[in-house]
Scaffold this motif. Structure first.
Motif, PDB file in Angstrom:
ATOM      1  N   UNK A 150       0.830  -1.209   0.000  1.00 28.92           N
ATOM      2  CA  UNK A 150       0.000   0.000   0.000  1.00 28.92           C
ATOM      3  C   UNK A 150       0.859   1.251   0.000  1.00 28.92           C
ATOM      4  N   UNK A 151       1.904   1.245   0.834  1.00 31.39           N
ATOM      5  CA  UNK A 151       2.815   2.400   0.887  1.00 31.39           C
ATOM      6  C   UNK A 151       3.447   2.666  -0.477  1.00 31.39           C
ATOM      7  N   UNK A 152       3.862   1.613  -1.160  1.00 33.15           N
ATOM      8  CA  UNK A 152       4.521   1.770  -2.445  1.00 33.15           C
ATOM      9  C   UNK A 152       3.555   2.277  -3.511  1.00 33.15           C
ATOM     10  N   UNK A 153       2.287   1.867  -3.440  1.00 35.77           N
ATOM     11  CA  UNK A 153       1.323   2.196  -4.479  1.00 35.77           C
ATOM     12  C   UNK A 153       0.628   3.546  -4.251  1.00 35.77           C
ATOM     13  N   UNK A 154       0.732   4.127  -3.066  1.00 38.57           N
ATOM     14  CA  UNK A 154      -0.003   5.358  -2.749  1.00 38.57           C
ATOM     15  C   UNK A 154       0.246   6.491  -3.756  1.00 38.57           C
ATOM     16  N   UNK A 155       1.490   6.806  -4.126  1.00 35.08           N
ATOM     17  CA  UNK A 155       1.693   7.910  -5.087  1.00 35.08           C
ATOM     18  C   UNK A 155       0.971   7.710  -6.411  1.00 35.08           C
ATOM     19  N   UNK A 156       0.838   6.455  -6.844  1.00 35.99           N
ATOM     20  CA  UNK A 156       0.188   6.177  -8.117  1.00 35.99           C
ATOM     21  C   UNK A 156      -1.328   6.363  -8.051  1.00 35.99           C
TER      22      UNK A 156
END
Length: 274
Positions: A150-156
């Protein structure tokens, strides 16, 4: 003159068409072609029959969809309020840049950083010990995998929502308030519906890659989280069964097409929308 203009316009599309053919169509066609061959390089449909008859592969499919849904849900719940808050700030482009900056860091480096944070001697367990709870098994769990993904995908997810908010005409919001709508009613009936295309774009940007995650399942999930991405890696790099790996890849491609169709803009037929 018109013919010359059309010819120039057509020439502009050649680089794009070449890129599309070489890096999109050709790889997909190669995967589909390879899915019809077994380990002995003989043409067969056994890969597909094995996939749909195997409880293991079907369970992996359910796991992949389930984890992708959870990651997308948590990402959306965090990203929309964040994008809305960033849009209200004075220097919103600067703060948006800070949100996007983590995407410039390699995912492998971020994964190893979280391994250090969630380990028994990491910062997370140090904090739990400080508040009296004591060290816990955080790493190699489903929760840690979902958290990191989730942390990795948040900016997208934040970026398309932010762009949708930025493109929203303020006149609609002013008109809603002039008609006596509360802030919540304005958000529910004006802002959110008009920014829904940004949410759908964010869902595509998060859900589709989340279906095929494999690195985080090993490094953060400790192989306890098994998805189709893990199976593809196993078949291509360990068992060398490229036919079965390609078959699973075809299934993922079909799933991605379905997601893009469901989250695409539904325009009414027969003319412009009313």
């Amino acid at each position: 003159m018109i013919a010359l203009t059309k010819r120039k316009t057509w020439l502009y599309f050649i680089p794009y068409d070449l890129w599309l053919a070489l890096f999109v169509i050709a790889p997909v066609a190669l995967i589909i072609y390879q899915s019809f061959f077994d380990l002995g390089h003989h043409f067969t449909l056994a890969n597909y029959s094995t996939y749909f008859a195997s409880a293991t592969y079907l369970k992996m499919t359910v796991n992949s969809v389930w984890y992708a849904l959870l990651i997308t849900l948590f990402t959306g719940l965090i990203s929309y309020p964040t994008a809305y808050f960033l849009h209200q700030l004075k220097h919103r482009q600067f703060w948006l840049l800070l949100v996007i900056l983590p995407t410039w860091i390699n995912i492998l480096l971020k994964a190893y950083a979280f391994i250090g944070i969630f380990s028994q001697a990491g910062l997370a367990n140090q904090f739990l010990t400080f508040i009296g709870i004591g060290p816990q098994q955080i790493l190699f769990t489903n929760a840690s995998f979902i958290f990191v993904a989730t942390y990795i995908q948040i900016p997208f997810m934040i970026l398309p929502i932010f762009n949708a908010l930025d493109a929203l005409n303020p006149a609609f919001i002013n008109a809603s308030r002039d008609l006596g709508a509360s802030n919540w009613q304005t958000f529910r009936r004006v802002i959110f519906p008009l920014t829904l295309p940004g949410v759908k774009a964010g869902v595509q940007a998060v859900f589709i890659p989340s279906l095929s995650l494999f690195m985080l399942t090993r490094l953060i999930g400790g192989n306890k989280v098994i998805t189709l991405g893990t199976a593809i890696e196993e078949h291509f790099l360990t068992t060398m069964n490229w036919g079965m790996g390609s078959t699973i890849g075809v299934v993922l491609i079909i799933a991605m097409i379905i997601v893009m169709t469901l989250t695409g803009d539904q325009k009414p037929k027969g003319g412009a929308p009313r």
